[in-house]
Enzyme design. Structure first.
Site, short mmCIF file in Angstrom:
data_model
loop_
_atom_site.label_atom_id
_atom_site.label_comp_id
_atom_site.label_asym_id
_atom_site.label_seq_id
_atom_site.Cartn_x
_atom_site.Cartn_y
_atom_site.Cartn_z
N LYS A 213 44.93 43.84 43.60
CA LYS A 213 43.67 44.48 43.22
C LYS A 213 43.50 45.74 44.05
CE LYS A 213 39.85 44.35 40.75
NZ LYS A 213 39.87 44.35 39.27
N SER B 232 39.84 44.50 34.20
CA SER B 232 38.88 43.88 35.11
C SER B 232 37.69 43.34 34.32
CB SER B 232 38.45 44.89 36.18
OG SER B 232 37.85 44.23 37.27
#
EC number: 3.4.21.-
Length: 618
Positions: A191, A387
């Site tokens: 991430k 996301s």
């Protein structure tokens, strides 16, 4: 007395301003809606398109009905090409390109539409004075160009088919010199949303993931060019490694068909297709003359574009802002579609990098409630659905992505800048007065305390657990499979299909067909594709802005008016609104076709309504 005169002047300014805007709106209605309805399509025509136009996701929300200028909606472009493919009056397609602004996923949808146009036996031509390497758009320009039958370039131009390059900045060392640190916590190592702020160089996980993303994009573009131009992949790679190319080199390599100037190109096309009218895609769609049955079933088209944020339209002024996926707006649109008994299915078109988790969950919940009431929801991904965007999409009955879509990023991250050292360098002191151990946890003046870090980590762990659990359940992934695709990794649509994160590859057209199938609609039943919510006309948008106090040019005048006085202005608009509606009606039934688009069956085009493009090459 003077106070009364001052208020009277403000009243006059406000009223004059409103009247001016209303007159402009009335003029727009007359010019853009009445004129096209009285001008029928020619008996024979050539369609044109400028591929350098900004390609917009979503329906037309501009102040001018029908849009105009440099923007063209993707739905209008795709529907125009597909409709023209089976329109006997359209004899060919002519395009120009130089430095396109569209993303790869959009480009793939456009290429597919051009191929479908040609598959109906109609020629396609493209002209470019250059496809320059500078600016990095040459490869995308040629990728689009390669879908056309015949490519012309100006002899003095260059073909910048140089491949793909992505430069990622890492600012931690620079920020440190300025006395700024960035503290972040992520789930998990891939991430990388804040990596450019927390790291001085690219972390190995991000390098691996982004390297694969770029490689997948490049493989797709090479394969598309190779297939379209009949150039073997190994030969094409050697040519790319020698680029940028002179036009004569591009012709010799089989990448360009003719070197010639624009006037020569126009003469050659005119000789082949005849001296028939040229019509831009946007104008062709504005003047279409098909019927739209009022009682037809609908596929609702709901767009979610931009950063995912909480709230709705009443919370944020809508003048001049970048696109935002406002959770309550999208959820309301889904609910409105479900409540409309004519709607058989919903296509949720997403183009978003993600954003607020709670906001994304609001939209996801609306999708789940639609399904619970028996309305299938199909997610269609644009350039990006990552996301929070993927969190929304995973709830849908089916997910479609283009091969070049950026998706997944199943993870969560949070952080803040810390300016403690900068404050010390500036001899700036802060005094904090607070109650509660973590009351100042999001202050920029101090790093996270141990207690604040623990609280933040609990929150991120809970979000990540929710995200991964929903993905695992919806996609039928085992724990081991989930571990290989989560952790914040991003995928292209093509790779996402391989690992089970999407159901099939395809764009908006394919998603509408899947929605028809999911709703079990007969193949020959006419279906209307309608954007939800219906775009507001200029007068209602003006009324909304007056209510919010955000109308440019009138704020200073109207701001001094009392609440009752502003409401009086709104009543004036409310009275004039039906008048403008009658002007609108002069254009004839169906003139304002933005809220409803015709879909005549699985082989017929359908899509969104948006801005008309500027005229293409003639």
């Amino acid at each position: 007395m003077f106070r009364f005169l001052g208020k009277l002047v403000l009243w006059l300014f406000a009223i004059v301003g409103v009247v001016v805007v209303i007159v402009v709106a009335a003029g727009v209605v007359l010019v853009t809606q009445f004129r096209p309805q009285t001008e029928s399509l020619p008996a024979e025509m050539v369609l044109t398109v400028d591929l350098d136009q900004a390609i917009k996701e979503g329906p037309d929300t501009g102040w001018l009905p029908g849009g105009g200028g440099r923007e063209l909606s993707l739905g209008t472009l795709l529907e125009g090409l597909q409709r023209a493919a089976t329109d006997d009056r359209v004899t060919g397609l002519v395009a120009r390109v130089r430095m396109p602004e569209m993303g790869l996923a959009q480009a793939q949808e456009v290429r597919d539409a051009v191929h479908a146009f040609h598959a109906n036996g109609k020629p396609t031509y493209l002209y470019a004075d250059a496809m320059p390497a500078a600016g990095g758009s040459g490869t995308m320009a040629y990728y689009l160009a390669s879908a056309f039958d015949e490519i012309w370039m100006q002899p003095s131009g260059e073909l910048g088919l140089i491949g793909l390059s992505v430069d990622l900045p890492f600012l931690a060392a620079t920020l440190e010199r300025w006395g700024i640190a960035f503290e972040a916590s992520a789930r998990e190592d891939y991430k990388g949303a804040f990596a450019s702020l927390t790291d001085a160089s690219i972390p190995p996980e991000i390098e691996e993931n982004m390297g694969r993303l770029v490689a997948s994009w490049f493989d797709q573009m090479q394969a598309g060019v190779s297939a379209a131009r009949g150039v073997p992949l190994e030969d094409l790679r050697r040519v790319i490694d020698r680029a940028p190319l002179l036009v004569e080199e591009a012709v010799a390599a089989g990448l360009v068909d003719r070197a010639g100037y624009l006037d020569e190109f126009r003469d050659a096309v005119r000789e082949t297709l005849g001296a028939v009218p040229r019509l831009a895609v946007g104008d062709y769609m504005a003047r279409r003359d098909d019927s739209r049955p009022e009682d037809a079933r609908r596929i609702a088209l709901v767009h979610g574009v931009g950063m995912v944020v909480p709230g709705g339209g009443e919370d944020t002024a809508d003048f001049g802002l970048a696109s935002q996926l406002r959770a309550e707006d999208v959820a309301d649109a889904i609910r409105a579609a479900v409540d409309d008994e004519r709607v058989a299915a919903i296509v949720l078109r997403l183009d978003t990098p993600g954003g607020d988790y709670v906001a994304a969950d609001t939209v996801r919940r609306a999708v789940a409630r639609a399904q619970a009431r028996g309305t299938p929801v199909i997610a269609s991904m644009g350039n990006t659905a990552a996301s929070g965007g993927y969190f929304i999409a995973v709830q849908a009955d089916q997910i479609l992505a283009s091969p070049g879509t950026v998706t997944a990023s199943i993870g969560v991250v949070a952080g803040k800048p810390v300016i403690r050292d900068l404050s010390a360098d500036l001899e700036l002191t802060w005094a904090r007065l607070s109650e509660g151990r973590n009351a100042g946890m999001w202050s920029f003046t101090e790093p996270f305390s141990l207690a604040a870090r623990r609280a933040l980590d609990r929150r991120l762990d809970a979000i990540y657990a929710d995200f991964t659990a929903r993905v695992g359940e919806a996609r039928g992934l085992t724990a081991a499979q989930l571990d290989r695709v989560a952790g914040g990794r991003v995928f292209t649509g093509a790779d996402a299909l391989d690992v089970g994160l999407v159901d099939r590859l395809g764009g908006l057209r394919e998603a509408l067909q899947v929605a028809r199938e999911a709703a079990a609609l007969p193949a020959d039943e006419p279906v209307v594709v309608a954007p939800y919510p219906a775009p507001l006309d200029p007068v209602r948008r003006l009324m909304r802005l007056l209510e919010s106090g955000d109308l440019p040019g009138l704020t200073s005048g109207a701001g001094a008016l009392s609440g009752p006085e502003v409401r009086a202005l709104l009543r004036v608009l409310a009275v004039l609104d039906p008048v403008l509606g009658r002007i609108d009606g002069l254009a004839g039934p169906g003139a304002g076709g933005g809220a409803r688009l015709w879909y005549g069956g699985p082989t017929q085009p359908a899509g969104g309504h948006g801005d008309r493009g500027r005229p293409g090459p003639d």
